[in-house]
Enzyme design. Structure first.
Site, mmCIF file in Angstrom:
data_model
loop_
_atom_site.group_PDB
_atom_site.id
_atom_site.type_symbol
_atom_site.label_atom_id
_atom_site.label_comp_id
_atom_site.label_asym_id
_atom_site.label_seq_id
_atom_site.Cartn_x
_atom_site.Cartn_y
_atom_site.Cartn_z
ATOM 1 N N GLN A 51 -64.194 10.142 -41.855
ATOM 2 C CA GLN A 51 -65.719 10.295 -41.410
ATOM 3 C C GLN A 51 -65.915 9.908 -42.593
ATOM 4 O OE1 GLN A 51 -66.483 14.915 -39.757
ATOM 5 N NE2 GLN A 51 -68.134 13.298 -39.673
ATOM 6 N N HIS A 137 -64.889 19.888 -31.688
ATOM 7 C CA HIS A 137 -65.308 18.202 -31.872
ATOM 8 C C HIS A 137 -64.974 17.829 -33.953
ATOM 9 C CE1 HIS A 137 -69.892 16.465 -33.460
ATOM 10 N NE2 HIS A 137 -69.021 16.344 -34.818
#
Length: 179
Positions: A51, A137
């Site tokens: 990310q 996740h």
């Protein structure tokens, strides 16, 4: 330490698979500190290296104070592997890479997490409930998977009280724009 840019859905890096970490050095520790600082600045509970544009199998998390004491505080998870999954739960998930969007996602109720710390030492942790969701996740991010890929319904936004809005987001393109 420095804040890192959080990449948004539609940027190719989020769909790439991260490589295992082999060098446990000062650069890795600096990346971990930057990620923790960035996660906190963005009000997240987890942040994967992909990310912030780094293809390393690493994520950070801080689950807050409503989890068992041994799970409170900052965690740096390197080279995670999930095993012994059991049961099923469905919670609302969001993501710093899909700001303002949420979905119900089915995840294991329980799992065992095998990982390394910043020195390369191996650890094992049994998790259930919300901590298990967070680990799944963030581990998915390291494999190029976003929570939207596992959503059991279309993405939606939350109202001011944190409840799902009745008007769901009909569809969100890969670049994050709504159609």
């Amino acid at each position: 330490m420095a804040l890192r840019k959080v990449f948004q859905e539609g940027e190719d890096i989020l769909r790439k698979k991260a490589r295992p970490v082999e060098r446990f050095d000062d650069r890795l520790a600096e990346l971990a500190q930057d990620m923790l600082e960035t996660m906190k600045e963005e009000n997240g509970v987890g942040l994967a290296a992909t990310q912030v544009g780094i293809l390393k199998q690493m994520f950070v998390m801080n689950l807050g104070d409503e989890v068992p004491e041994e799970l409170q505080g900052d965690f740096v998870i390197v080279n995670p592997k999930i095993s012994n999954t059991a049961g099923e739960q469905e919670l609302i998930e969001g993501c710093l890479s899909l700001p303002g969007l949420y979905a119900h996602v089915k995840r294991p109720e329980k799992l065992t997490l095998h990982y390394q710390d910043l020195e390369g030492k191996e650890h094992e942790m049994d998790l259930s409930g919300f901590p298990a969701v967070c680990v799944c996740h963030e581990t998915d991010h390291l494999h190029g998977i976003l929570f939207r890929d596992k959503a059991s319904e279309p993405l939606f936004r939350l109202d001011a009280e944190g409840r799902p809005q009745t008007a769901k987001v009909a569809q969100v393109q890969d670049d994050g724009s709504e159609i």
